[in-house]
Each structure stands twice: as C-alpha cells, then as structure tokens.
Write a protein that holds these residues in place. Structure first.
Motif, PDB file in Angstrom:
ATOM      1  N   LYS A 136       3.815   8.007  -0.195  1.00  0.00           N
ATOM      2  CA  LYS A 136       3.571   6.958   0.825  1.00  0.00           C
ATOM      3  C   LYS A 136       4.245   7.460   2.000  1.00  0.00           C
ATOM      4  O   LYS A 136       5.363   7.562   2.136  1.00  0.00           O
ATOM      5  CB  LYS A 136       3.887   5.691   0.419  1.00  0.00           C
ATOM      6  N   ALA A 137       3.521   7.408   3.121  1.00  0.00           N
ATOM      7  CA  ALA A 137       3.764   8.031   4.379  1.00  0.00           C
ATOM      8  C   ALA A 137       4.016   6.789   5.321  1.00  0.00           C
ATOM      9  O   ALA A 137       4.995   6.559   6.084  1.00  0.00           O
ATOM     10  CB  ALA A 137       2.982   9.031   5.195  1.00  0.00           C
ATOM     11  N   SER A 138       2.927   5.885   5.539  1.00  0.00           N
ATOM     12  CA  SER A 138       2.915   4.967   6.560  1.00  0.00           C
ATOM     13  C   SER A 138       2.216   3.787   6.108  1.00  0.00           C
ATOM     14  O   SER A 138       1.260   3.838   5.029  1.00  0.00           O
ATOM     15  CB  SER A 138       2.122   5.558   7.668  1.00  0.00           C
ATOM     16  N   PHE A 160       5.833  21.762  -5.955  1.00  0.00           N
ATOM     17  CA  PHE A 160       4.912  20.685  -6.426  1.00  0.00           C
ATOM     18  C   PHE A 160       3.760  20.697  -5.349  1.00  0.00           C
ATOM     19  O   PHE A 160       4.095  20.977  -4.017  1.00  0.00           O
ATOM     20  CB  PHE A 160       5.156  19.266  -6.501  1.00  0.00           C
ATOM     21  N   ILE A 161       2.446  20.453  -5.515  1.00  0.00           N
ATOM     22  CA  ILE A 161       1.480  20.340  -4.565  1.00  0.00           C
ATOM     23  C   ILE A 161       1.426  18.995  -3.976  1.00  0.00           C
ATOM     24  O   ILE A 161       1.427  18.114  -4.802  1.00  0.00           O
ATOM     25  CB  ILE A 161       0.002  20.507  -5.372  1.00  0.00           C
ATOM     26  N   ARG A 162       1.686  18.877  -2.743  1.00  0.00           N
ATOM     27  CA  ARG A 162       2.009  17.611  -2.197  1.00  0.00           C
ATOM     28  C   ARG A 162       0.812  17.076  -1.358  1.00  0.00           C
ATOM     29  O   ARG A 162       0.053  17.653  -0.829  1.00  0.00           O
ATOM     30  CB  ARG A 162       3.179  17.486  -1.381  1.00  0.00           C
ATOM     31  N   GLY A 163       0.815  15.606  -1.321  1.00  0.00           N
ATOM     32  CA  GLY A 163      -0.008  14.896  -0.387  1.00  0.00           C
ATOM     33  C   GLY A 163       0.594  13.665   0.035  1.00  0.00           C
ATOM     34  O   GLY A 163       1.422  13.133  -0.385  1.00  0.00           O
ATOM     35  N   ALA A 164      -0.003  13.146   1.112  1.00  0.00           N
ATOM     36  CA  ALA A 164       0.504  11.837   1.656  1.00  0.00           C
ATOM     37  C   ALA A 164      -0.646  10.918   1.756  1.00  0.00           C
ATOM     38  O   ALA A 164      -1.960  11.190   2.203  1.00  0.00           O
ATOM     39  CB  ALA A 164       1.245  12.146   3.132  1.00  0.00           C
ATOM     40  N   TYR A 165      -0.061   9.483   1.558  1.00  0.00           N
ATOM     41  CA  TYR A 165      -1.087   8.413   1.882  1.00  0.00           C
ATOM     42  C   TYR A 165      -0.708   7.331   2.906  1.00  0.00           C
ATOM     43  O   TYR A 165       0.411   7.108   2.979  1.00  0.00           O
ATOM     44  CB  TYR A 165      -1.473   7.969   0.354  1.00  0.00           C
ATOM     45  N   HIS A 166      -1.801   6.641   3.287  1.00  0.00           N
ATOM     46  CA  HIS A 166      -1.568   5.829   4.406  1.00  0.00           C
ATOM     47  C   HIS A 166      -1.998   4.284   3.534  1.00  0.00           C
ATOM     48  O   HIS A 166      -3.124   4.408   3.065  1.00  0.00           O
ATOM     49  CB  HIS A 166      -1.980   6.020   5.660  1.00  0.00           C
ATOM     50  N   PHE A 167      -1.302   3.286   3.792  1.00  0.00           N
ATOM     51  CA  PHE A 167      -1.471   1.973   3.181  1.00  0.00           C
ATOM     52  C   PHE A 167      -2.336   1.189   4.309  1.00  0.00           C
ATOM     53  O   PHE A 167      -1.526   1.034   5.111  1.00  0.00           O
ATOM     54  CB  PHE A 167      -0.375   1.051   2.508  1.00  0.00           C
ATOM     55  N   PHE A 168      -3.667   0.926   4.176  1.00  0.00           N
ATOM     56  CA  PHE A 168      -4.379   0.406   5.025  1.00  0.00           C
ATOM     57  C   PHE A 168      -4.098  -1.448   5.197  1.00  0.00           C
ATOM     58  O   PHE A 168      -4.083  -1.940   4.152  1.00  0.00           O
ATOM     59  CB  PHE A 168      -5.921   0.589   4.761  1.00  0.00           C
ATOM     60  N   LEU A 192      -2.533  18.786  -0.069  1.00  0.00           N
ATOM     61  CA  LEU A 192      -3.849  18.113  -0.125  1.00  0.00           C
ATOM     62  C   LEU A 192      -4.217  17.251   0.945  1.00  0.00           C
ATOM     63  O   LEU A 192      -3.444  16.967   1.988  1.00  0.00           O
ATOM     64  CB  LEU A 192      -3.789  16.935  -1.536  1.00  0.00           C
ATOM     65  N   PRO A 193      -5.560  16.810   1.184  1.00  0.00           N
ATOM     66  CA  PRO A 193      -5.867  15.822   2.067  1.00  0.00           C
ATOM     67  C   PRO A 193      -5.394  14.538   2.282  1.00  0.00           C
ATOM     68  O   PRO A 193      -4.732  14.286   1.389  1.00  0.00           O
ATOM     69  CB  PRO A 193      -7.483  16.105   1.904  1.00  0.00           C
ATOM     70  N   PRO A 194      -5.288  14.060   3.562  1.00  0.00           N
ATOM     71  CA  PRO A 194      -4.660  12.681   3.699  1.00  0.00           C
ATOM     72  C   PRO A 194      -5.396  11.848   2.688  1.00  0.00           C
ATOM     73  O   PRO A 194      -6.656  11.903   2.548  1.00  0.00           O
ATOM     74  CB  PRO A 194      -4.959  12.484   5.264  1.00  0.00           C
ATOM     75  N   HIS A 222      -9.465  14.799  13.097  1.00  0.00           N
ATOM     76  CA  HIS A 222      -7.983  15.553  13.439  1.00  0.00           C
ATOM     77  C   HIS A 222      -7.815  16.632  12.456  1.00  0.00           C
ATOM     78  O   HIS A 222      -7.288  17.718  12.943  1.00  0.00           O
ATOM     79  CB  HIS A 222      -7.092  14.405  13.552  1.00  0.00           C
ATOM     80  N   TYR A 223      -7.941  16.524  11.169  1.00  0.00           N
ATOM     81  CA  TYR A 223      -7.371  17.390  10.195  1.00  0.00           C
ATOM     82  C   TYR A 223      -8.486  18.198   9.678  1.00  0.00           C
ATOM     83  O   TYR A 223      -8.159  19.306   8.952  1.00  0.00           O
ATOM     84  CB  TYR A 223      -6.900  16.625   8.779  1.00  0.00           C
ATOM     85  N   HIS A 224      -9.730  18.051  10.061  1.00  0.00           N
ATOM     86  CA  HIS A 224     -10.745  18.896   9.515  1.00  0.00           C
ATOM     87  C   HIS A 224     -10.913  19.129   8.083  1.00  0.00           C
ATOM     88  O   HIS A 224     -11.318  20.269   7.796  1.00  0.00           O
ATOM     89  CB  HIS A 224     -10.811  20.432  10.470  1.00  0.00           C
ATOM     90  N   VAL A 225     -10.741  17.937   7.507  1.00  0.00           N
ATOM     91  CA  VAL A 225     -11.003  17.910   6.059  1.00  0.00           C
ATOM     92  C   VAL A 225     -11.303  16.577   5.522  1.00  0.00           C
ATOM     93  O   VAL A 225     -10.761  15.470   6.426  1.00  0.00           O
ATOM     94  CB  VAL A 225      -9.746  18.302   5.460  1.00  0.00           C
ATOM     95  N   LYS A 226     -12.060  16.436   4.673  1.00  0.00           N
ATOM     96  CA  LYS A 226     -12.537  14.866   4.416  1.00  0.00           C
ATOM     97  C   LYS A 226     -11.418  14.249   3.881  1.00  0.00           C
ATOM     98  O   LYS A 226     -10.638  14.784   2.606  1.00  0.00           O
ATOM     99  CB  LYS A 226     -13.611  14.927   3.310  1.00  0.00           C
ATOM    100  N   PRO A 227     -10.897  13.117   4.048  1.00  0.00           N
ATOM    101  CA  PRO A 227     -10.008  12.345   3.492  1.00  0.00           C
ATOM    102  C   PRO A 227     -10.048  11.834   2.157  1.00  0.00           C
ATOM    103  O   PRO A 227     -11.254  11.785   1.741  1.00  0.00           O
ATOM    104  CB  PRO A 227      -9.433  11.121   4.502  1.00  0.00           C
ATOM    105  N   ILE A 228      -9.159  11.534   1.339  1.00  0.00           N
ATOM    106  CA  ILE A 228      -9.240  10.944   0.248  1.00  0.00           C
ATOM    107  C   ILE A 228      -9.406   9.609   0.120  1.00  0.00           C
ATOM    108  O   ILE A 228      -8.558   8.845   0.760  1.00  0.00           O
ATOM    109  CB  ILE A 228      -8.173  11.646  -1.075  1.00  0.00           C
ATOM    110  N   LEU A 229     -10.257   8.905  -0.556  1.00  0.00           N
ATOM    111  CA  LEU A 229     -10.371   7.411  -0.799  1.00  0.00           C
ATOM    112  C   LEU A 229      -9.613   6.846  -1.955  1.00  0.00           C
ATOM    113  O   LEU A 229     -10.147   7.251  -3.014  1.00  0.00           O
ATOM    114  CB  LEU A 229     -11.797   7.052  -0.449  1.00  0.00           C
ATOM    115  N   TYR A 230      -8.678   5.954  -1.807  1.00  0.00           N
ATOM    116  CA  TYR A 230      -7.800   5.365  -2.924  1.00  0.00           C
ATOM    117  C   TYR A 230      -8.416   3.958  -3.163  1.00  0.00           C
ATOM    118  O   TYR A 230      -8.248   3.183  -2.099  1.00  0.00           O
ATOM    119  CB  TYR A 230      -6.449   5.679  -3.060  1.00  0.00           C
ATOM    120  N   ALA A 231      -8.879   3.540  -4.230  1.00  0.00           N
ATOM    121  CA  ALA A 231      -8.766   2.010  -4.475  1.00  0.00           C
ATOM    122  C   ALA A 231      -9.223   1.875  -5.814  1.00  0.00           C
ATOM    123  O   ALA A 231      -9.603   2.794  -6.786  1.00  0.00           O
ATOM    124  CB  ALA A 231     -10.440   1.540  -3.683  1.00  0.00           C
TER     125      ALA A 231
END
Length: 310
Positions: A136-138, A160-168, A192-194, A222-231
């Motif tokens: 979790k980043a933000s 580790f292969i790392r990724g960051a997520y934002h809590f909406f 990994l993508p955001p 901004h990142y030129h990559v499709k973000p990942i959708l978590y739900a």
C-alpha cells in the motif's frame, strides 16, 4: 345517692328536657386519617400469574438455545468454513494453498508493522516460493502509508517482484487521488503496474464508476501501462462489471473458497487474509498469479518502456 341529670326549664312548661352529652368523634380533626369508603373500586387487584408446564419451559429454552447456535453458525462459522475444512491439497504458510498455481505472493501495509525482510527472503527458496509482493502506497488525496518507502525499497533489495497500490476514496476527487499516487510512487523497470484498490461505494454508484475511470485513465497515461483493478468478487460483479473495466487486469479478492468463481479473466487471486510468513508477526494476505513466472515478468514495466524515455 344517685345524681340526677341536670334539667332546663323553658318557660312555664313543666316538660323536662334531658341534654345528651355528644360522643367524641372517631376521627378527630388533625389526626390525618380518613375513613376509606367501602366499595369494589378500592379493593386490591389480584395479580394473575401464568404458569407453564415444566416440559413447555424446557421446550422454550431449548428453542432459544437453538436460535443462538444457528445465528452463531451463520454469522461466524459458515462464512469462514473453509478454514476448518480438511486440506486435501498443499498446506503451507498456515493455510491450504489453492491447487494448480505455482507463483505465490502476498500484500502488506502498515497493519503488518515492521517486516524482517532478511527472514522473509527465505520464502523464495521454500518448496512453494513466494515471488511477488504488493504494498500500500497511498489512500485518498493525502494519506501516505507509513511503511511504504521502506517496504518498497526492501522488496527490490531482497529480490521480490514488487508493486504498489492506492486505496480509493469515493468521497475525494479522483484526479487529485491520481496525482497524489504519482507523486508517491516512482516505478522502475521490473515493477508491476500500479493497482487501484476499490472497496467502498460512497453515496452514488455512478459517481464511483466515473471516479474510477478518471483515476485509471490518468495513471495509464502517466505510466504508459494498464493499471490493475483490485476488488472483491461481489463488488466487481455489482459495481464494476462492464466492458470498460473488464479491459484492465483484474486482481480478485475471494476468501475461503477452493477455486475462483468469477467467470471473467483475472490475473491475481487474493485467496486468504490469514497467512503466516516468516519475518511478519501479523497475519498477511496471500495471493497467487494466474500464470507462470515468465508471464508474471512480462506484466512488469520493461526497461524500454515509453515511460522511462520521457
């Protein structure tokens, strides 16, 4: 001698009038007591007591106990029954791992506290290696996770292969949230993508969908990559199940089941929140990737990405 009562003479009449002494009142003035008039209205009411047979009392108590047991089962046991099922597959990290997946990972936030990454690194060489981690980043428009910077750096340092997520936050402007994530997270090749974590609806479903599309669009540009959708499985089906959202890689949260019930495409599956990993004192969410390790690496941001040439 017997004393005769006094007599009073009136006029010339010879009639003798005897005066009677008035008897004292039974309720003299000042005693504060009044005679209660007799009548049915002033009679004390008799309390009616209903007595049930002994056997019926036992039936009532037994029925109440059964309701308590049934309620406890449906509220606290049935939703988590998978925890107590026999594990016919592979048990590791405190849970029964889903069958058929070889790429395992986890996700953390400040709730896991300080992580011993040196100890956690041992999972990469375990029989069921842990390869990736989301952090979790933000959250919202101004909350930064207090452990993100350290965890993000350590994840790269320890392989580790790392990724960051934002809590909406549906009550905060989506463009502001996207800008805040961009300022908070500096991605590098191999990351990994955001990820956008969506768990709350807010006051308006349509406003939620509009805000989510805004965040995803800004981040993708901004990142030129499709973000990942978590739900979660139910959340996705109810609020985000349309052609636009289905184009984004889906990270599904679906606990205590043997397999994913979602019929659409998905990339990651958060299958439990009760995992145990060395180096982490608190319980942790465990995930699997729907593919091979090479396919996971292909999802990461490449060194020749347009994003890194800007």
């Amino acid at each position: 001698m017997v004393k005769e009562p006094s007599v009073t003479h009136t006029g010339s009449s010879s009639r003798t009038v005897r005066t009677k002494t008035k008897a004292p009142s039974r309720n003299p003035v000042g005693t504060g007591k009044k005679r209660r008039p007799s009548g049915k209205k002033n009679r004390p009411k008799k309390k009616i007591r209903l007595s049930l047979p002994v056997w019926l009392n036992y039936v009532v108590m037994g029925g109440m106990a059964a309701l308590v047991v049934i309620g406890f089962y449906y509220l606290f046991i049935r939703p988590y029954a998978y925890r107590w099922k026999p594990c016919y597959g592979t048990k590791a990290y405190g849970v029964c791992l889903p069958a058929g997946y070889t790429v395992h990972g986890f996700d953390v936030s400040h709730h896991q506290g300080d992580i011993n990454w040196e100890e956690l690194r041992k999972t990469q060489y375990a029989p069921f290696p842990v390869r990736f981690v989301f952090m979790k980043a933000s959250e919202g428009g101004d909350f930064s996770d207090t452990t993100f910077i350290r965890n993000f750096n350590c994840a790269r340092q320890y392989g580790f292969i790392r990724g960051a997520y934002h809590f909406f936050n549906p009550k905060t402007d989506a463009a502001r949230q996207a800008a805040f994530f961009i300022r908070s997270v500096k991605l590098e090749p191999g990351d990994l993508p955001p990820v956008l974590d969506i768990e709350k609806v807010g006051d308006d479903e349509n406003a939620l969908r509009k805000g989510v599309k805004t965040w995803l669009g800004i981040i993708e540009r901004h990142y030129h990559v499709k973000p990942i959708l978590y739900a979660s499985y139910k959340f996705k089906e109810r609020y985000l199940n349309d052609s636009i959202f289905n184009t984004y890689p889906y990270w599904i949260a679906h606990y205590y089941v043997d397999s994913v019930r979602y019929e659409g495409k998905w990339k990651f599956w958060q299958h439990t929140d009760g995992g145990s990993l060395p180096g982490i004192k608190e319980q942790v969410d465990l995930n699997v990737f729907n593919g091979t390790l090479d396919e996971l690496k292909q999802m990461t941001i490449l060194p020749d990405s347009v994003f890194f040439r800007l």
